[in-house]
Design a protein around this motif. Sequence first.
Motif, short mmCIF file in Angstrom:
data_model
loop_
_atom_site.label_atom_id
_atom_site.label_comp_id
_atom_site.label_asym_id
_atom_site.label_seq_id
_atom_site.Cartn_x
_atom_site.Cartn_y
_atom_site.Cartn_z
N MET A 176 0.83 -1.20 0.00
CA MET A 176 0.00 0.00 0.00
C MET A 176 0.87 1.26 0.00
O MET A 176 0.59 2.24 -0.70
CB MET A 176 -0.93 0.00 1.22
CG MET A 176 -2.02 -1.05 1.18
SD MET A 176 -3.07 -0.97 2.65
CE MET A 176 -3.92 0.59 2.37
N HIS A 177 1.93 1.23 0.79
CA HIS A 177 2.85 2.36 0.83
C HIS A 177 3.44 2.63 -0.55
O HIS A 177 3.51 3.79 -0.99
CB HIS A 177 3.97 2.06 1.84
CG HIS A 177 5.01 3.12 1.95
ND1 HIS A 177 6.18 3.07 1.23
CD2 HIS A 177 5.05 4.26 2.68
CE1 HIS A 177 6.91 4.14 1.52
NE2 HIS A 177 6.25 4.88 2.39
N ASP A 178 3.83 1.58 -1.23
CA ASP A 178 4.39 1.75 -2.58
C ASP A 178 3.37 2.35 -3.54
O ASP A 178 3.68 3.23 -4.35
CB ASP A 178 4.87 0.40 -3.12
CG ASP A 178 6.12 -0.11 -2.42
OD1 ASP A 178 6.79 0.70 -1.74
OD2 ASP A 178 6.41 -1.32 -2.53
N VAL A 179 2.13 1.88 -3.45
CA VAL A 179 1.07 2.38 -4.33
C VAL A 179 0.80 3.86 -4.05
O VAL A 179 0.69 4.68 -4.98
CB VAL A 179 -0.22 1.56 -4.14
CG1 VAL A 179 -1.40 2.25 -4.82
CG2 VAL A 179 -0.03 0.15 -4.70
N LEU A 180 0.71 4.23 -2.79
CA LEU A 180 0.34 5.60 -2.43
C LEU A 180 1.49 6.58 -2.63
O LEU A 180 1.26 7.75 -2.98
CB LEU A 180 -0.15 5.65 -0.99
CG LEU A 180 -1.42 4.84 -0.69
CD1 LEU A 180 -1.74 4.89 0.79
CD2 LEU A 180 -2.59 5.35 -1.51
N ALA A 181 2.71 6.12 -2.42
CA ALA A 181 3.87 7.02 -2.54
C ALA A 181 4.01 7.57 -3.95
O ALA A 181 4.56 8.67 -4.13
CB ALA A 181 5.14 6.30 -2.11
N GLY A 182 3.53 6.87 -4.92
CA GLY A 182 3.66 7.33 -6.30
C GLY A 182 2.44 8.05 -6.82
O GLY A 182 2.34 8.30 -8.04
N ARG A 183 1.51 8.42 -5.93
CA ARG A 183 0.25 9.00 -6.39
C ARG A 183 0.02 10.43 -5.95
O ARG A 183 -1.06 10.96 -6.12
CB ARG A 183 -0.92 8.13 -5.90
CG ARG A 183 -1.20 6.96 -6.83
CD ARG A 183 -2.47 6.24 -6.42
NE ARG A 183 -3.13 5.65 -7.55
CZ ARG A 183 -2.77 4.51 -8.12
NH1 ARG A 183 -1.71 3.87 -7.66
NH2 ARG A 183 -3.43 4.03 -9.15
N GLY A 184 0.98 11.04 -5.34
CA GLY A 184 0.80 12.42 -4.93
C GLY A 184 -0.04 12.59 -3.68
O GLY A 184 -0.57 13.68 -3.43
N VAL A 185 -0.17 11.55 -2.89
CA VAL A 185 -0.91 11.64 -1.63
C VAL A 185 -0.09 12.44 -0.63
O VAL A 185 1.12 12.24 -0.49
CB VAL A 185 -1.20 10.22 -1.08
CG1 VAL A 185 -1.76 10.29 0.33
CG2 VAL A 185 -2.16 9.49 -2.01
#
Length: 368
Positions: A176-185
């Motif tokens: 989840m961290h990997d997914v969110l880190a690349g999304r501008g969250v």
Amino acid sequence: MTNVAARVERVPRACFWEITDACNLRCIHCEADAGHRDPAELTTQEAIDLAGDLAAAGCASVNLTGGEPLLRRDWPLIARALADRGVEVTVITNGLLVSEARISRMIDAGVTGAAVSLDGLRDAHDTIRVPAAPRRGKRSCFGDAMRAIDRLAASPLRTAVITQVHKRNIDDLEAMHDVLAGRGVDVWQVQLAMPLGRLWRIRFDYLLDPRQLPELTARLARLVRSGRLRIAVADNIGYYSREEPVLRGSLRGTQSFWVGCLAGCRVVAICSNGDVKGCPSHPKQFVVGNVRERRFAEIWADPRGGFDYNTAWDEDLLEGGCRKCAFRRLCRAGCTTMAFGATGTIYDNPFCVQRSLENSRACPEKKC
């Protein structure tokens, strides 16, 4: 060491306002057991009046929650009433209704941030977040949440993601961290699922075992140190491992530590019917008044009010492992809601990293 809650200036700087109980999901872990609109929900005018009272009391930020707040048709009017009085407004949503048009309405209404709930990768999230009505095809709540996150991240709004950690998603955290880190969250808030509402009935299948807390805090500390994503570690995780300064100071980049629950001191919560509590997670037993019966300022200022579990906290009431803990005057049994949900009292909290580590040393084979 004196009670920190009794020393801080009592100003309700942060408010969590459940503007409706209506929801388009029936999440199996919902603390509020939300679903249908409460017939006693505050009217538009009552809500606008309350917005003024909150601002006058010194409230700096309000999180509009539910239920699903976007199901309440007058949410833009409530948001605007707060924003016009200098209050920062954030909408907390499950993401199903976050269209480009609604994002524009948020901005027009003075909303400055939005947070989307995400409770694991696709399988875990879709198992937990159950639609209230059948959906066309195989449309995924996870997919809707991710689309909402992407739309919000591309907008001027500050974008947060909120995750409740439980047995079914603890192993998703790094992914989840990997997914969110690349999304501008902007911020990822991580908190423990608690034995309240619907989760109480399935707590043995979902609630973490306190013995898992050292592993969880170590994993979160590694993610914080990676520096790829700002992580807010919630108040029901911690106390007082070596990682405490990393976890507690993760947002501000400081070396902080837990100083006890500040519900009813710096934080307040409003239910859809006008009930007032110290914290949004507190169950109904913690309601101290209703804004239809007394103005908010009167409820907040009442010296005999129900916030005395913090403002007049009594060390002698501690029980169990908390009673003999060296940090008892500082920690005050950790998260009040977690303690109450787990033990039925606010004076004993087994969801403590230090206690878990001590028990592991005393029982290395994990038989106790």
